[in-house]
Design a protein around this motif. Structure first.
Motif, PDB file in Angstrom:
ATOM      1  N   LEU A 277       0.434 -10.153  -8.666  1.00  0.00           N
ATOM      2  CA  LEU A 277       0.659 -10.671  -7.283  1.00  0.00           C
ATOM      3  C   LEU A 277       1.000  -9.343  -6.033  1.00  0.00           C
ATOM      4  O   LEU A 277       0.343  -9.062  -5.212  1.00  0.00           O
ATOM      5  N   MET A 278       2.010  -8.620  -6.678  1.00  0.00           N
ATOM      6  CA  MET A 278       2.115  -7.199  -5.758  1.00  0.00           C
ATOM      7  C   MET A 278       1.395  -6.296  -5.586  1.00  0.00           C
ATOM      8  O   MET A 278       1.189  -5.707  -4.599  1.00  0.00           O
ATOM      9  N   THR A 279       0.826  -6.083  -7.101  1.00  0.00           N
ATOM     10  CA  THR A 279      -0.302  -5.065  -6.768  1.00  0.00           C
ATOM     11  C   THR A 279      -1.373  -5.444  -6.092  1.00  0.00           C
ATOM     12  O   THR A 279      -2.080  -4.821  -5.217  1.00  0.00           O
ATOM     13  N   ALA A 280      -1.929  -6.798  -6.215  1.00  0.00           N
ATOM     14  CA  ALA A 280      -3.061  -7.327  -5.292  1.00  0.00           C
ATOM     15  C   ALA A 280      -2.784  -7.061  -3.906  1.00  0.00           C
ATOM     16  O   ALA A 280      -3.432  -6.786  -3.124  1.00  0.00           O
ATOM     17  N   PHE A 281      -1.447  -7.576  -3.469  1.00  0.00           N
ATOM     18  CA  PHE A 281      -0.940  -7.697  -2.100  1.00  0.00           C
ATOM     19  C   PHE A 281      -1.007  -5.971  -1.552  1.00  0.00           C
ATOM     20  O   PHE A 281      -1.541  -5.649  -0.564  1.00  0.00           O
ATOM     21  N   LEU A 282      -0.663  -4.952  -2.332  1.00  0.00           N
ATOM     22  CA  LEU A 282      -0.745  -3.617  -1.921  1.00  0.00           C
ATOM     23  C   LEU A 282      -2.067  -3.223  -1.817  1.00  0.00           C
ATOM     24  O   LEU A 282      -2.524  -2.475  -1.003  1.00  0.00           O
ATOM     25  N   THR A 283      -2.871  -3.523  -2.845  1.00  0.00           N
ATOM     26  CA  THR A 283      -4.444  -3.261  -2.761  1.00  0.00           C
ATOM     27  C   THR A 283      -5.076  -3.857  -1.645  1.00  0.00           C
ATOM     28  O   THR A 283      -5.923  -2.905  -1.228  1.00  0.00           O
ATOM     29  N   LEU A 284      -4.934  -4.990  -1.239  1.00  0.00           N
ATOM     30  CA  LEU A 284      -5.648  -5.293  -0.343  1.00  0.00           C
ATOM     31  C   LEU A 284      -5.321  -4.648   0.986  1.00  0.00           C
ATOM     32  O   LEU A 284      -5.982  -4.532   1.897  1.00  0.00           O
ATOM     33  N   ASP A 285      -4.000  -4.468   1.166  1.00  0.00           N
ATOM     34  CA  ASP A 285      -3.545  -3.884   2.218  1.00  0.00           C
ATOM     35  C   ASP A 285      -4.284  -2.426   2.599  1.00  0.00           C
ATOM     36  O   ASP A 285      -4.541  -1.964   3.378  1.00  0.00           O
ATOM     37  N   ALA A 286      -4.273  -1.508   1.353  1.00  0.00           N
ATOM     38  CA  ALA A 286      -4.768  -0.477   1.253  1.00  0.00           C
ATOM     39  C   ALA A 286      -6.387  -0.424   1.439  1.00  0.00           C
ATOM     40  O   ALA A 286      -6.818   0.763   2.313  1.00  0.00           O
ATOM     41  N   ALA A 287      -6.952  -1.207   0.966  1.00  0.00           N
ATOM     42  CA  ALA A 287      -8.470  -1.368   1.356  1.00  0.00           C
ATOM     43  C   ALA A 287      -8.516  -1.533   2.824  1.00  0.00           C
ATOM     44  O   ALA A 287      -9.463  -1.019   3.396  1.00  0.00           O
ATOM     45  N   ASP A 288      -7.896  -2.428   3.322  1.00  0.00           N
ATOM     46  CA  ASP A 288      -7.901  -2.663   4.636  1.00  0.00           C
ATOM     47  C   ASP A 288      -7.630  -1.585   5.482  1.00  0.00           C
ATOM     48  O   ASP A 288      -8.286  -1.333   6.583  1.00  0.00           O
ATOM     49  N   GLN A 289      -6.308  -0.825   5.403  1.00  0.00           N
ATOM     50  CA  GLN A 289      -6.279   0.404   5.951  1.00  0.00           C
ATOM     51  C   GLN A 289      -7.378   1.392   5.946  1.00  0.00           C
ATOM     52  O   GLN A 289      -7.488   2.306   6.978  1.00  0.00           O
ATOM     53  N   THR A 290      -8.007   1.427   4.670  1.00  0.00           N
ATOM     54  CA  THR A 290      -9.090   2.421   4.487  1.00  0.00           C
ATOM     55  C   THR A 290     -10.045   2.037   5.239  1.00  0.00           C
ATOM     56  O   THR A 290     -11.013   2.947   5.952  1.00  0.00           O
ATOM     57  N   ILE A 291     -10.569   0.558   5.384  1.00  0.00           N
ATOM     58  CA  ILE A 291     -11.871   0.371   6.385  1.00  0.00           C
ATOM     59  C   ILE A 291     -11.264   0.683   7.628  1.00  0.00           C
ATOM     60  O   ILE A 291     -12.168   1.186   8.550  1.00  0.00           O
ATOM     61  N   GLN A 292     -10.003   0.398   8.103  1.00  0.00           N
ATOM     62  CA  GLN A 292      -9.694   0.993   9.487  1.00  0.00           C
ATOM     63  C   GLN A 292      -9.930   2.319   9.606  1.00  0.00           C
ATOM     64  O   GLN A 292     -10.428   3.111  10.691  1.00  0.00           O
ATOM     65  N   ALA A 293      -9.799   3.176   8.563  1.00  0.00           N
ATOM     66  CA  ALA A 293      -9.490   4.641   8.854  1.00  0.00           C
ATOM     67  C   ALA A 293     -11.046   5.228   8.995  1.00  0.00           C
ATOM     68  O   ALA A 293     -11.495   6.051   9.631  1.00  0.00           O
ATOM     69  N   LYS A 294     -12.096   4.423   8.123  1.00  0.00           N
ATOM     70  CA  LYS A 294     -13.247   4.749   8.136  1.00  0.00           C
ATOM     71  C   LYS A 294     -14.214   4.231   9.010  1.00  0.00           C
ATOM     72  O   LYS A 294     -15.105   5.070   9.842  1.00  0.00           O
ATOM     73  N   HIS A 295     -13.906   3.127   9.596  1.00  0.00           N
ATOM     74  CA  HIS A 295     -14.789   2.530  10.687  1.00  0.00           C
ATOM     75  C   HIS A 295     -13.765   2.029  11.891  1.00  0.00           C
ATOM     76  O   HIS A 295     -13.259   0.834  11.137  1.00  0.00           O
ATOM     77  N   PHE A 296     -13.912   2.227  12.794  1.00  0.00           N
ATOM     78  CA  PHE A 296     -13.297   1.618  13.775  1.00  0.00           C
ATOM     79  C   PHE A 296     -13.644   0.268  14.165  1.00  0.00           C
ATOM     80  O   PHE A 296     -12.846  -0.971  14.029  1.00  0.00           O
ATOM     81  N   LEU A 297     -14.841  -0.213  14.343  1.00  0.00           N
ATOM     82  CA  LEU A 297     -14.943  -1.705  14.285  1.00  0.00           C
ATOM     83  C   LEU A 297     -15.894  -1.748  13.230  1.00  0.00           C
ATOM     84  O   LEU A 297     -17.149  -1.367  12.990  1.00  0.00           O
ATOM     85  N   TYR A 298     -15.297  -3.002  12.340  1.00  0.00           N
ATOM     86  CA  TYR A 298     -16.266  -3.438  11.360  1.00  0.00           C
ATOM     87  C   TYR A 298     -15.654  -4.863  11.207  1.00  0.00           C
ATOM     88  O   TYR A 298     -15.039  -5.327  10.179  1.00  0.00           O
ATOM     89  N   PRO A 299     -16.198  -5.922  11.976  1.00  0.00           N
ATOM     90  CA  PRO A 299     -15.647  -7.056  12.032  1.00  0.00           C
ATOM     91  C   PRO A 299     -15.863  -7.684  10.648  1.00  0.00           C
ATOM     92  O   PRO A 299     -16.485  -7.640   9.944  1.00  0.00           O
TER      93      PRO A 299
END
Ligand code: SF4
Ligand code: SF4
Length: 446
Positions: free
Chosen positions: A167-189
Motif C-alpha cells: 500500500l505504501m509503495t503504491a502510494f509513493l509510486t502514484l505520487d512520483a508518477a503524478d509529479q513526473t507528469i507535472q514535470a514533463k507537461h504543464f497541462l495534461y488533464p
C-alpha cells in the motif's frame, strides 16, 4: 463513454460492494460477541473509562514498556490513522470523477505540505513494517514464534505487514508518477500543477524518461492498487488479529475497573458461604434459577470476555510474563484468547450454516483449551497487567476453572484437601480455627 467515466462507474460499484461486505461482516462480528452472556455489573465511571481508552487504546501507553516495538508500532498506527485522510481524497476523487480534489480546495501552498507529511508517515510505516517482518521471520523473536502462532496466525501477521508495504509503495509510486507528469507537461488533464511533494519527488528521476502513456498507466495502477488494497484490508480485518485497530477502543472502554486481583463472586456461592459463616446472616436468595457454574463453552463467558478475544493482537506480551509458561507449563494466556476467538467464530459459522439452535457437541473447554492449561494458572494477574489493550485472559481461565471444579469435580487432590480445610477450618490449613494462634504461644513459651 469516456475512459474516465467508465473508471468512475467501476469505482462506485467497487466502493459499494466493499462497504456492503464490510457492513455484513461487522454485523456478524457483533452477533458473535453477543453470544457471550450479559455482564453482571453496571458500566459505571464513564470518565475513568474514557481516560483508559484515551491512554491505552489511543495513546498506547502500555506499549511503551518495550520502547523499540512501541515506536515502530506507533508509526504504523499513526500512519494508518492519518493516511486515511488521503484515502478520503482518493475515495472522493473516485466517486466524483476528479483528480486530487483536495489540491483544488487547499491550493498550491498547503496541499504539497499535506501530501508530503503523509509521504513521511508512509515511509515510516514502510520501514517499520520491514523491520517487523525481519523480527518475525529472520530474527525469530521468541514471543512471536511460539507454537500457538503456527499456521494461520503467522501467515496473518505476514499478510498484513506485506499488504502495508504494498500500500505504501503504491502510494509513493502514484505520487512520483503524478509529479513526473507535472514535470514533463504543464497541462495534461486531469493532471495539473499541485506543487512539489517532498519525498516522492526523489523518485522522479527514475520516471522522467518514460512516455506520458506509461506514466499515466503507472499513476493509475498505483492509485487503483492503493484503494483496492485498502478495501481488501478493510474486509480482511474481521478475520484477522488486526481487528484490534478497531476493537481495542471498546475493549479498553469496557474493561473491568475493579481492583486488580479482585475476583467476581458467583452470587449463589457467595450467599452459601455467608450462611455457612453466619447462619443468622440476612442473605437475599439469588434471583432466578442457578445456571451453569463457570464456563464450559464460549457462550458461558461474558460478552466482555468475547470482545477481549476479538481484540487480542496476538502480541504475546501476556505469555512472555506468565510464570506458568516461563516455567514450561502448557498454559499460554495468548492461546486462551486465540482459542476463545476461534471457538466463537466456529459457533458463528454453525449459526450461519444450521441456525441458532444447532449444537455441534464441541466446547471451548476440552476441544480447544485443555484442563492442564487451565489448572496451570497461578492467578498472578501478570498477563492482565501486561496486556496493552486491557484484555483479561484470567477472567476466562477462572470461569473455565470454576466449571472444572464445581461441575466436573475434577480438581487435583491437593486442591480438594485445601477446599475441605477452607470449608471446615475457614483456612487452607489442617488446623482447627481454635489452634490457629498456637504458633504465638509456642514462641512465647521459648
Ligand atoms: S494469571 Fe495465570 S495466565 Fe495470567 S500470567 Fe498469571 S499464571 Fe499466567
Ligand atoms: S491478550 Fe493482550 S498481551 Fe496477550 S496476546 Fe492478546 S493483546 Fe497481547
Amino acid at each position: 463513454m469516456t475512459f474516465e467515466r467508465i473508471e468512475q462507474i467501476v469505482f462506485i460499484l467497487v466502493t459499494l460492494a466493499a462497504i456492503y461486505i464490510f457492513a455484513r461482516n461487522i454485523a456478524k462480528l457483533r452477533r458473535n460477541i453477543l453470544l457471550g452472556k450479559e455482564i453482571d455489573e453496571p458500566i459505571e465511571n464513564k470518565g475513568e473509562r474514557w481516560k483508559l481508552l484515551l491512554l491505552n487504546a489511543l495513546g498506547q501507553k502500555k506499549m511503551f514498556k518495550r520502547p523499540i516495538p512501541a515506536i515502530l508500532h506507533f508509526f504504523v498506527y499513526v500512519g494508518f490513522v492519518i493516511i486515511n485522510v488521503e484515502v478520503l481524497e482518493i475515495i472522493l476523487d473516485g466517486l466524483l470523477g476528479k483528480h486530487r480534489l483536495f489540491a483544488e480546495l487547499l491550493g498550491e501552498k498547503i496541499y504539497p505540505v499535506f501530501i508530503s507529511s503523509f509521504e513521511f508517515l508512509g515511509i515510516m510505516v514502510l520501514i517499520s513494517c520491514v523491520i517487523f517482518l525481519i523480527r518475525r521471520n529472520i530474527l525469530k523473536v521468541k514471543r512471536l514464534n511460539m507454537p500457538e502462532l503456527n499456521k494461520f496466525p503467522r501467515m496473518d501477521a505476514n499478510i498484513i505487514l506485506i499488504t502495508e508495504v504494498v500500500l505504501m509503495t503504491a502510494f509513493l509510486t502514484l505520487d512520483a508518477a503524478d509529479q513526473t507528469i507535472q514535470a514533463k507537461h504543464f497541462l495534461y488533464p486531469p493532471y495539473f500543477q499541485t506543487g512539489q511533494f517532498y519525498f516522492s519527488s526523489f523518485l522522479v528521476p527514475a520516471f522522467i524518461n518514460m512516455s506520458m502513456k506509461s506514466l499515466v498507466m503507472i499513476e493509475r495502477t498505483g492509485w487503483w492498487l492503493h484503494i483496492l488494497g485498502i478495501f481488501a484490508f478493510l474486509n480482511y480485518l474481521p478475520f484477522s488479529k488486526h481487528l484490534h485497530i478497531i476493537l481495542s477502543f471498546p475493549n479498553t472502554y469496557y474493561t473491568r475497573l475493579k481492583a486488580s486481583g479482585k475476583f467476581r463472586n458467583m452470587p449463589e456461592i457467595a450467599a452459601e458461604v455467608q450462611l455457612m459463616l453466619n447462619p443468622d446472616a440476612a442473605v437475599a436468595p439469588p434471583a432466578g434459577e442457578p445456571g451453569r457454574f463457570g464456563a464450559k463453552d464460549a457462550t458461558d463467558l461474558s460478552w466482555r470476555d468475547v470482545l477481549g478475544a476479538y481484540s487480542c493482537t496476538e502480541c504475546g506480551r501476556c505469555t512472555s510474563v506468565c510464570p506458568a509458561n516461563i516455567t514450561g507449563k502448557k498454559l499460554s494466556p495468548r492461546k486462551i484468547m486465540m482459542d476463545t476467538r476461534d471457538r466463537v467464530e466456529e459457533l458463528g459459522r454453525n449459526i450461519d450454516a444450521h441456525g441458532k439452535d444447532f449444537k455441534d457437541e464441541k466446547s471451548l473447554l476440552g476441544d480447544y483449551i485443555s484442563h492442564e492449561e487451565v489448572l496451570a494458572c497461578t492467578t498472578c494477574q501478570a498477563c492482565v497487567e501486561a496486556c496493552p489493550v486491557n484484555i483479561d485472559p484470567l477472567s476466562i481461565i477462572v470461569e473455565l476453572r470454576r466449571y472444572i471444579i464445581m461441575e466436573e469435580a475434577k480438581s487435583p487432590n491437593e486442591w480438594n484437601v485445601m477446599f475441605g480445610n477452607t470449608e471446615n477450618n475457614q483456612a487452607p490449613w489442617q488446623f482447627s480455627p481454635q489452634d490457629r494462634f498456637k504458633w504465638a504461644d509456642d514462641i512465647n513459651s521459648k
